[in-house]
Structure formats: C-alpha cells, structure tokens
Design a protein around this motif. Structure first.
Motif, mmCIF file in Angstrom:
data_model
loop_
_atom_site.group_PDB
_atom_site.id
_atom_site.type_symbol
_atom_site.label_atom_id
_atom_site.label_comp_id
_atom_site.label_asym_id
_atom_site.label_seq_id
_atom_site.Cartn_x
_atom_site.Cartn_y
_atom_site.Cartn_z
ATOM 1 N N SER A 51 83.636 70.693 71.011
ATOM 2 C CA SER A 51 83.090 69.800 69.995
ATOM 3 C C SER A 51 82.902 68.396 70.567
ATOM 4 C CB SER A 51 84.025 69.756 68.785
ATOM 5 O OG SER A 51 83.665 68.718 67.901
ATOM 6 N N VAL A 52 81.927 67.675 70.022
ATOM 7 C CA VAL A 52 81.717 66.289 70.434
ATOM 8 C C VAL A 52 82.935 65.432 70.123
ATOM 9 C CG1 VAL A 52 80.686 65.578 68.243
ATOM 10 C CG2 VAL A 52 80.013 64.411 70.371
ATOM 11 N N LEU A 53 83.759 65.883 69.180
ATOM 12 C CA LEU A 53 84.988 65.151 68.846
ATOM 13 C C LEU A 53 85.995 65.192 69.992
ATOM 14 C CD1 LEU A 53 85.447 66.452 65.187
ATOM 15 C CD2 LEU A 53 84.449 64.272 65.925
ATOM 16 N N ASN A 54 85.800 66.115 70.942
ATOM 17 C CA ASN A 54 86.707 66.231 72.083
ATOM 18 C C ASN A 54 86.024 65.835 73.384
ATOM 19 O OD1 ASN A 54 89.306 67.049 73.155
ATOM 20 N ND2 ASN A 54 88.293 68.830 74.025
ATOM 21 N N SER A 55 84.854 65.170 73.261
ATOM 22 C CA SER A 55 84.037 64.911 74.445
ATOM 23 C C SER A 55 84.312 63.567 75.102
ATOM 24 C CB SER A 55 82.555 64.981 74.062
ATOM 25 O OG SER A 55 82.240 63.931 73.155
ATOM 26 N N GLY A 56 84.877 62.603 74.336
ATOM 27 C CA GLY A 56 85.049 61.254 74.864
ATOM 28 C C GLY A 56 83.821 60.385 74.678
ATOM 29 N N TYR A 57 82.765 60.938 74.081
ATOM 30 C CA TYR A 57 81.544 60.166 73.880
ATOM 31 C C TYR A 57 81.612 59.258 72.653
ATOM 32 C CZ TYR A 57 78.806 62.574 77.464
ATOM 33 O OH TYR A 57 78.321 63.045 78.652
ATOM 34 N N LEU A 58 82.513 59.522 71.747
ATOM 35 C CA LEU A 58 82.586 58.733 70.524
ATOM 36 C C LEU A 58 83.541 57.553 70.696
ATOM 37 C CD1 LEU A 58 82.745 61.599 67.863
ATOM 38 C CD2 LEU A 58 80.739 60.367 68.726
ATOM 39 N N PRO A 59 83.293 56.463 69.968
ATOM 40 C CA PRO A 59 84.186 55.296 70.070
ATOM 41 C C PRO A 59 85.507 55.547 69.350
ATOM 42 C CG PRO A 59 82.528 54.917 68.393
ATOM 43 C CD PRO A 59 82.170 56.228 69.040
ATOM 44 N N THR A 60 86.453 54.664 69.615
ATOM 45 C CA THR A 60 87.729 54.702 68.887
ATOM 46 C C THR A 60 87.796 53.491 67.962
ATOM 47 O OG1 THR A 60 88.900 53.482 70.638
ATOM 48 C CG2 THR A 60 88.875 55.898 70.775
ATOM 49 N N LEU A 61 88.326 53.701 66.794
ATOM 50 C CA LEU A 61 88.428 52.640 65.788
ATOM 51 C C LEU A 61 89.871 52.624 65.293
ATOM 52 C CD1 LEU A 61 86.696 50.560 64.198
ATOM 53 C CD2 LEU A 61 86.466 52.298 62.415
ATOM 54 N N THR A 62 90.534 51.480 65.460
ATOM 55 C CA THR A 62 91.934 51.369 65.053
ATOM 56 C C THR A 62 92.102 50.180 64.117
ATOM 57 O OG1 THR A 62 92.483 50.004 66.985
ATOM 58 C CG2 THR A 62 92.776 52.391 67.203
ATOM 59 N N GLY A 63 93.049 50.313 63.239
ATOM 60 C CA GLY A 63 93.385 49.225 62.330
ATOM 61 C C GLY A 63 94.786 48.715 62.624
ATOM 62 N N ALA A 64 94.994 47.440 62.441
ATOM 63 C CA ALA A 64 96.313 46.840 62.679
ATOM 64 C C ALA A 64 96.583 45.792 61.601
ATOM 65 C CB ALA A 64 96.372 46.204 64.066
ATOM 66 N N ALA A 65 97.827 45.639 61.237
ATOM 67 C CA ALA A 65 98.220 44.637 60.239
ATOM 68 C C ALA A 65 99.657 44.227 60.510
ATOM 69 C CB ALA A 65 98.071 45.181 58.826
ATOM 70 N N GLY A 66 100.009 43.004 60.129
ATOM 71 C CA GLY A 66 101.367 42.539 60.349
ATOM 72 C C GLY A 66 101.717 41.367 59.447
ATOM 73 N N ALA A 67 102.994 41.122 59.328
ATOM 74 C CA ALA A 67 103.488 39.989 58.534
ATOM 75 C C ALA A 67 104.733 39.444 59.218
ATOM 76 C CB ALA A 67 103.791 40.417 57.114
ATOM 77 N N THR A 68 104.881 38.102 59.231
ATOM 78 C CA THR A 68 106.035 37.445 59.846
ATOM 79 C C THR A 68 106.606 36.425 58.869
ATOM 80 O OG1 THR A 68 105.029 37.676 62.042
ATOM 81 C CG2 THR A 68 106.849 36.113 61.820
ATOM 82 N N TYR A 69 107.913 36.421 58.741
ATOM 83 C CA TYR A 69 108.600 35.472 57.853
ATOM 84 C C TYR A 69 109.587 34.677 58.690
ATOM 85 C CZ TYR A 69 111.785 33.680 54.319
ATOM 86 O OH TYR A 69 112.578 32.868 53.553
ATOM 87 N N ASN A 70 109.560 33.348 58.558
ATOM 88 C CA ASN A 70 110.471 32.465 59.303
ATOM 89 C C ASN A 70 111.284 31.611 58.326
ATOM 90 O OD1 ASN A 70 109.545 33.274 61.888
ATOM 91 N ND2 ASN A 70 107.802 31.866 61.709
ATOM 92 N N LEU A 71 112.541 31.407 58.652
ATOM 93 C CA LEU A 71 113.428 30.494 57.928
ATOM 94 C C LEU A 71 114.063 29.597 58.978
ATOM 95 C CD1 LEU A 71 114.629 29.742 55.163
ATOM 96 C CD2 LEU A 71 116.507 31.336 55.666
ATOM 97 N N ASP A 72 113.623 28.305 59.056
ATOM 98 C CA ASP A 72 113.973 27.425 60.168
ATOM 99 C C ASP A 72 114.629 26.132 59.669
ATOM 100 O OD1 ASP A 72 112.665 29.153 62.067
ATOM 101 O OD2 ASP A 72 110.745 28.332 61.344
ATOM 102 N N ASN A 73 115.436 25.582 60.549
ATOM 103 C CA ASN A 73 115.896 24.193 60.426
ATOM 104 C C ASN A 73 115.063 23.386 61.409
ATOM 105 O OD1 ASN A 73 117.888 24.853 58.549
ATOM 106 N ND2 ASN A 73 119.345 25.395 60.169
ATOM 107 N N THR A 74 114.315 22.426 60.914
ATOM 108 C CA THR A 74 113.331 21.734 61.741
ATOM 109 C C THR A 74 113.556 20.222 61.711
ATOM 110 O OG1 THR A 74 111.715 23.452 61.252
ATOM 111 C CG2 THR A 74 110.859 21.363 62.094
ATOM 112 N N GLU A 75 113.509 19.584 62.907
ATOM 113 C CA GLU A 75 113.469 18.126 63.038
ATOM 114 C C GLU A 75 112.176 17.789 63.743
ATOM 115 O OE1 GLU A 75 116.918 16.637 64.954
ATOM 116 O OE2 GLU A 75 118.284 17.279 63.344
ATOM 117 N N ALA A 76 111.335 16.989 63.078
ATOM 118 C CA ALA A 76 110.009 16.698 63.609
ATOM 119 C C ALA A 76 109.810 15.210 63.762
ATOM 120 C CB ALA A 76 108.944 17.287 62.692
ATOM 121 N N GLU A 77 109.274 14.783 64.909
ATOM 122 C CA GLU A 77 108.887 13.395 65.163
ATOM 123 C C GLU A 77 107.381 13.381 65.352
ATOM 124 O OE1 GLU A 77 111.054 11.838 68.439
ATOM 125 O OE2 GLU A 77 113.018 12.024 67.448
#
Length: 440
Positions: free
Chosen positions: A56-82
């Motif tokens: 099958s063409v699905l096993n041929s390597g001729y078709l592109p690959t399509l991937t999805g990615a998602a992420g989330a990051t949470y930070n709790l910091d003590n910050t001193e800024a100048e």
C-alpha cells in the motif's frame, strides 16, 4: 468355532458398513474443500494478505508525516528585579507565571536518493513472491490430498476384492460340508475351508481399519469438512496430454520453485539500488503552524503575550561518510544477487533431473498398470477354469485356494499400480507447473 463365527460376523459387519449408503466425494469436490478449509492453505493466504498490505502507498514512504504537539508550563517564583530605566527595584514572592503552546508539524521527504522508490518496488516483488509461495503450498497440499484420497480409493477397491474372496470361501465351505456329510470328502476339506474363511475375514477386518484411518487422514487435509461416513470415487482418468519436450519447456518456465528464485533475483537487484541511495543526499520539506501564550509575573514588562504563526523550511542532509557501512551493504547485496543466480542455475539442473525421473517413473508405472490389467484377465480365466474343475473333483482344495489367491493378489496389485500411476502423473504435472491447470 466361536472364534471363527466372531471373525466372520465382524468381517460381514465391516463389509455392510462399507456397502451402506454413503456420500461420494469426487476429486473435484475434494480439491474445492481443501482450497476452502485446509489450514495450511489458509495460513498461506494470510501471508499473501500481509504482503499485499505492505504494498500500500501507506507503507511506501511517499506520504508526508503530520504530528501535533501541545504543552503547558506553570512557574511559582521568588523574583528580585532591577530595571535599566532607573525604576526602583521590585521584589516578588510567590509570583505566578504560565505558558501554553500548541503546534502542528509537517515533514515531507522530497528526495532520499531514490531509496523509497526501490523499496516500494521491492515490496511489490515480495508480494508476488508471497503469491508464489502460497501457490507452492497449494500444490503441495493438492498432491498430499490425492495421495491420501487415492489411498482411500485403493483400500475401498481392496475391500471389494477381499469381500468377493470371502464369498467364494463361504461357498466352498458349504460345498465341503455337503461333500463331507454325504461321504464324498474327508473332514480335512471342511477344516481347510474354515481356515481360509478365517484368514479372509482377518484380512477384511485389517483392511477396513486401514480404510477408516485413511479417511481420517483425508478429513484432516480437508479441514474436517466431511462427515466420517463418506466414500470416494475410484474412477481414474489420466489427464496428461503433453508431449515430453513441450512439458519440459513448461517446467523450465512455470515451475514454482524456479519462479520464486527469479523473484528473489529481482528483489536482490532492487536491494543493490536501494542501498546505493545511501550515497546520495536527502532533501526534505518541513512546516509548522504554532500557537504560544505566555502569562508573565509582575516583574515582566509584558504581562500577557500570544503568538500564532506559520513557518516552513527546506533542508538538505548528506551523509558524506558513514564509516563504510553503506559500502558494505552494497557489496553484500551484490553477493546475494550472485548467490540467487547460482541457485537458479542449480534449480534448473535439478528440474531437468527430476523431470527425467518423473517422466520415466510415470511411463513405467502406467505400463505396469496396463500389464496388471491384462494379468487380471488371465487370473480371472484361470480361477474360473479351476473353479469348474474343483466342482467336478478334478482339482483339490489347495489348488483351488491358490487360484483364488492368485486372482486376489492380481486385483490388489492392479489397484496399487492404478493409483501409483496416477500419483506419478500428478507429480509430473506439479514439476512442470501445470498441476493447478488441469480439471480434476
């Protein structure tokens, strides 16, 4: 007398069981049932299905690959800024920030040195090879089928001959008993007739058991598709209509083992080209559509930022030197190709030898069968003459029994020669690649 009586009754039961109404399984029906129900053939067909999926063409390597990615990051910091603009410093404790992202990534190989093209062609060749392997399984199964089928047929005819012999022995015992009762013979004639009846009954019982075993073997080949109480056709039609030279030419072009080797040669040639693709560069296309959101803490100039965008790129990679592994792969593929060619030559030599052996074996067994047919006529005439002379007392019981056994042995030998000749014909047809092209 009890033992003799039990043997005769059991032999009569066996003959009655054989003679009762049974479904006749023809050769055509047996082949059809084997193709539908034999487990070896089913497994071979599954392997063909897997090989077909791989093409099958699905096993041929001729078709592109399509991937999805998602992420989330949470930070709790003590910050001193100048700050560089002279604003007073800021000190934050437990400052929260978070980031979110999502993207869809597309990758497509535009050129890989033609490797996938040759791999795809190789998969198609492997599919055709799997079909040839399935054909070989079917041919072997059909030959196995008829080996057992003709065994059942031969044992069936043997039982008929043994039954006729037993009936003659029973008539002889009645005649011997009358002669003894009227004083025309001694008790020895009666005893000899009883012994012969016992021997004939034992032969029937043994042959009947062999027949039941052979039917079970046949049912296994047919995937247990038959009721145990079945019978087979004993009609034989020799279907070989080819001249020797024509049949040999077919063997050199249609033999399934030879065709498989030719497919392996084609696959090996594609393997060489596929491995050579490692010397060429790879060109790929990539694209990404992304979304990013940042919720920053109070020390940042921007509290919230959201980005969406589309990016794309073209990349080229060239493995200029991989330590020599590609060179070795190409060399080994070339060696494998030469090996396949040598195997083809070897198979051709073997086919020529096997064909000559099979042709002579078929001719000889067919001649033996024809001779046995004539021998039946001679033995039948001899038995009938001996029987007439026995009735008028010109032949003793020993001579009569010998004539009777000669006829029985001639019938058993004829039956054996008949089915051996037919199997030799089928083996010749298999060797020439014509086994599945004849009407059974």
């Amino acid at each position: 007398m009890n033992i003799k009586y039990n043997l005769v009754v059991l032999a009569a039961f066996c003959c009655t069981a054989i003679g009762s109404a049974q479904d006749i399984v023809t050769q055509e029906q047996a082949v059809k049932l084997a193709l539908e129900n034999n487990y070896g053939i089913k497994i071979a067909k599954q392997a063909v299905e897997v090989a077909e999926n791989n093409t099958s063409v699905l096993n041929s390597g001729y078709l592109p690959t399509l991937t999805g990615a998602a992420g989330a990051t949470y930070n709790l910091d003590n910050t001193e800024a100048e700050f560089s603009n002279g604003a007073p410093p800021t000190s934050l404790k437990g400052a929260e920030s978070n980031r979110y992202n999502a993207s869809v990534n597309l990758n497509y190989t535009i050129f890989d040195g033609l490797g996938r093209q040759y791999n795809y062609k190789s998969l198609k060749e492997q599919y055709q090879l799997s079909e040839l392997q399935a054909r070989e399984t079917i041919e072997n199964t059909v030959l196995q089928l008829f080996s057992v089928y003709y065994s059942v047929a031969q044992l069936t005819e043997n039982l008929d001959a043994l039954q006729e012999t037993l009936e003659v022995s029973k008539d002889r015992l009645v005649r011997a008993q009358y002669q003894f009762d009227y004083g025309q013979n001694t008790k020895l004639g009666v005893l000899n007739a009883e012994v012969d009846i016992n021997n004939d009954s034992i032969n029937i019982i043994s042959s009947y058991q062999e027949l039941k075993n052979a039917k079970r073997d046949l049912n296994v080949v047919l995937g247990n598709a038959l009721n145990p109480e079945f019978a087979v056709s004993t009609a034989i039609d020799f279907k070989l209509q080819f001249q020797k030279d024509d049949l040999f030419e077919k063997a050199k072009t249609h033999n399934v083992a030879l065709l498989q080797t030719e497919k392996n040669i084609a696959i090996s040639e594609l393997d060489i080209k596929s491995n050579k693709s490692g010397f060429l560069p790879t060109i790929g296309l990539s694209g990404t559509y992304g979304w990013n959101k940042n919720n920053n803490n109070g020390a940042s100039f921007v509290s919230v930022s959201t980005n969406t965008g589309l990016s794309g790129g073209l990349n080229l990679s060239w493995n200029l030197f991989d330590g020599g592994s590609t060179i070795i792969k190409v060399r080994n593929a070339k060696v494998n190709l030469e090996t396949q060619k040598l195997q083809k030559e070897n198979i051709l030599i073997g086919i020529q030898r096997d064909f000559e052996n099979a042709w002579e074996d078929f001719e000889n067994k067919l001649k033996i069968f024809n001779i046995q047919q004539q021998n039946i006529i001679t033995s039948q005439n001899n038995f009938e003459r001996t029987q007439e002379n026995f009735k008028i007392g010109q032949v003793n019981s020993i001579e009569f029994r010998q004539a009777q056994l000669n006829l029985l042995n001639a019938e058993l030998s004829r039956n054996q020669a008949k089915y051996q000749a037919k199997l030799a014909e089928l083996q010749l047809l298999q060797l020439s690649g014509e086994l599945l092209n004849v009407d059974f």
